[in-house]
Design a protein around this motif. Structure first.
Motif: not given
Length: 483
Positions: A324-325, A386-388, A376-379
Motif C-alpha cells: 500500500l506504500g 494511513y487509512w489502515t 476494510v483492509y481489502s478495500l
C-alpha cells in the motif's frame, strides 16, 4: 515465584511482584526479536523474496511451536509439582536463550550469500533494492528454516508457560482467573512502546539492528526473571513455619495442609489427590468432551478458524502495508494504535466477561471485529496506507477478547495443577490455525487473501453459534425433564 500447592494459605498484604512485570519484559523481547517485522526481516535481511518462501518460513515456526507447546507446558508444570524452585521461570529463561542464539546464527548466512548473475536449479533469484541480484542456495534456505524453528520453540517455551504461571499465581492470591487480562495488559503496553521505536530504528539502520535488540531484550528478561523470583521467594511461607492463628481464615486451609503432610503415607483407599496428580496429560485434553462436549468442540473450532485469519495479520500484514506504500515507521505506528485500544480492553475484559457470563460471546465479538477489519483492509486503495489506522483499534478488540476468553474457557475444564498444560493445548490449537493460515498466505496474496480469511473466520463463528444454541437447548430440556 510461588508454588501452586493445594492447601497453602495466601499471606495478606504481600509485596511480591506480580506476573505483569514478566509480561512487560517478555513482550519487549517478542517485539525486538522481530515480532510483526519478521516477514519483512525475512524478505530484506535473509533475502526471501518469493511469497512462498516467507510463508514457508513462518509456517515452519508455527508448526514447531504447535508441536512443542503442550509438552513444554507439561514440563513446566511437572517441575513445579516436583518442588523445583521457579521451574516455570527456568523453562522460560532457557526458551528465550534458545531464541536469541537462533536469531544471532542468522548472521552466518551472510558469509554464504554471494552475488550472482546466473540462476541455478538450486537457487532463487531475488530482486532487492539494495543488491539487485542475489540468490539463496537451497542449503542456506534450509539452514534459515531450521533456525526459525529453533526460534519458535524457544518463544513457545515462554508464552503458554507464562500464562500458566499467571493463572496459578491468581489462584494462590485468591483472585478471579478473569483478572488474567489485567496482568496480560502490561505485555500489550511494552509491545506497543517497543514497536513505536523499533520501526524508525529499522528505517534508519536497517534490519541488522534486530541482532542487537534481540540480545539486549534477552538480557532484560533474565534480569526481570531474577528480580521476580527473589521478590516472591518469601511470598508464601512453608506451612510448617507459618503461625496459622495469625492468618485470616487460615483454619479453613488446615485440613488440606494436613493432607499434604500425610500424602506420602496415605492408604490405597485414599484415591483423591493421588489420582489427580497421576492423571495423564491426555486426560486433560479429553476433559473437553466430558461436559458440554459439543459446545467445547465448537469453541475450539471457532478459535482455530480465528487464528487461521489472525496468522496472516500477525505475520504477513506488514508486507501488505508495503504494497500500500507504507514505511516501517508507519508499520510501527499501527501497532501503537492497536495497543492504545488494548489498554482499556484488557483492563475491563474481566468485567465484560462477567457481564456476558460466558467466554463464548466474548470470542464471538473477537471474530466479528476481525472480519470487519480485514474486509476494510481489502478495500483500501494504494498510496493511502494511513487509512489502515482507522480500523487498527479492532485488532485490540480481537486480541483482548480472544485471549481473555481462551483463558476463562481453559479455567473451566483444566484440573488444578495443570494450568500450563491447558494453556499449552490451546496454544497448540492456535498454532495449528496459524500454520493453516500461513499456508493459505503462501498461495494467495493481496486483497483476495483477506477476503478469503474473512469467510473462514465467519464460518467458525457460525459453528460456535450453532454449538452454543444446541447445548443451551439441551440443558433447558434436561432441567425441565428433572422438574
Amino acid at each position: 515465584m510461588t508454588n501452586t500447592t493445594p492447601g497453602r494459605p495466601p499471606l495478606a498484604h504481600s509485596t511480591g511482584l506480580q506476573p505483569r512485570v514478566l509480561y512487560f519484559a517478555v513482550f519487549i523481547f517478542f517485539s525486538l526479536s522481530g515480532g510483526r517485522f519478521t516477514a519483512t526481516f525475512l524478505e530484506h535481511e535473509l533475502h526471501f523474496s518469493q511469497n512462498w518462501m516467507i510463508s514457508t518460513a513462518m509456517a515452519v515456526q508455527i508448526l514447531a511451536s504447535s508441536s512443542c507447546s503442550s509438552w513444554l507446558g507439561g514440563l513446566a508444570d511437572s517441575l513445579e509439582e516436583r518442588g523445583s524452585s521457579n521451574g516455570r521461570l527456568q523453562i522460560m529463561a532457557l526458551g528465550l536463550l534458545l531464541s536469541t542464539v537462533a536469531t544471532l546464527l542468522h548472521i552466518l548466512g551472510r558469509l554464504w550469500m554471494q552475488p550472482s548473475s546466473l540462476e541455478t536449479d538450486y537457487a532463487y533469484f531475488i530482486e532487492d533494492h539494495v543488491q539487485n541480484q542475489q540468490y539463496v542456495p537451497m542449503p542456506l534456505f534450509a539452514y534459515h528454516l531450521f533456525l526459525r524453528a529453533l526460534f519458535a520453540i524457544g518463544t513457545t517455551a515462554c508464552s503458554p508457560v507464562l500464562d500458566g504461571l499467571t493463572l496459578a499465581r491468581l489462584e494462590d492470591d485468591a483472585r478471579d482467573s478473569a483478572e488474567y487480562g489485567k496482568e496480560r495488559l502490561y505485555g500489550a503496553v511494552s509491545w506497543g512502546i517497543a514497536n513505536v521505536f523499533f520501526g524508525p530504528a529499522i528505517d534508519k539502520w536497517g534490519f541488522g539492528i534486530i541482532y542487537i535488540t534481540t540480545t539486549c531484550s534477552f538480557i532484560l528478561c533474565i534480569i526481570t526473571f531474577y528480580v521476580y523470583a527473589k521478590s516472591n521467594q518469601m511470598l508464601y511461607a512453608s506451612i510448617d513455619e507459618v503461625d496459622l492463628e495469625h492468618i485470616p481464615d487460615a483454619q479453613s486451609f488446615l485440613p488440606r495442609a494436613n493432607e499434604q503432610k500425610t500424602a506420602t503415607s496415605s492408604s490405597p483407599d485414599d484415591e483423591g489427590s493421588q489420582q489427580h496428580q497421576m492423571q495423564p496429560k491426555l486426560e486433560v485434553w479429553g476433559s473437553l468432551t466430558k461436559k458440554n462436549g459439543l459446545l467445547n468442540i465448537s469453541y475450539v473450532f471457532a478459535m482455530f478458524a480465528l487464528y487461521v485469519g489472525m496468522s496472516v495479520v500477525e505475520n504477513l500484514i506488514f508486507l501488505y502495508f508495503e504494497y500500500l506504500g507504507g514505511s516501517y515507521s508507519m508499520c510501527g505506528l499501527t501497532v501503537a494504535v492497536t495497543v492504545m485500544f488494548e489498554f482499556p480492553l484488557f483492563h475491563y475484559a474481566p468485567e465484560v466477561l462477567r457481564r456476558l457470563k460466558s467466554p463464548v460471546w466474548m470470542l464471538q465479538a473477537a471474530c466479528v471485529a476481525y472480519v470487519i477489519r480485514v474486509l476494510v483492509y481489502s478495500l483500501i486503495p494504494q498510496d493511502h496506507p494511513y487509512w489502515t489506522l482507522v480500523v487498527e483499534p479492532l485488532h485490540g478488540v480481537t486480541i483482548g477478547f480472544a485471549l481473555t476468553a481462551s483463558v476463562a474457557f481453559a479455567a473451566e475444564w483444566v484440573p488444578k495443577g495443570y494450568e500450563a498444560s491447558g494453556q499449552g493445548f490451546l496454544s497448540m490449537v492456535r498454532g495449528l490455525g496459524q500454520f493453516v493460515g500461513l499456508c493459505i498466505g503462501g498461495f494467495l496474496e493481496g486483497r483476495i487473501l483477506y477476503r478469503v480469511l474473512a469467510v473462514i473466520v465467519s464460518v467458525g463463528s457460525i459453528m460456535l453459534v450453532v454449538g452454543n444454541h444446541i447445548t443451551t437447548n439441551d440443558s433447558m430440556l434436561y432441567r425441565r425433564g428433572r422438574k
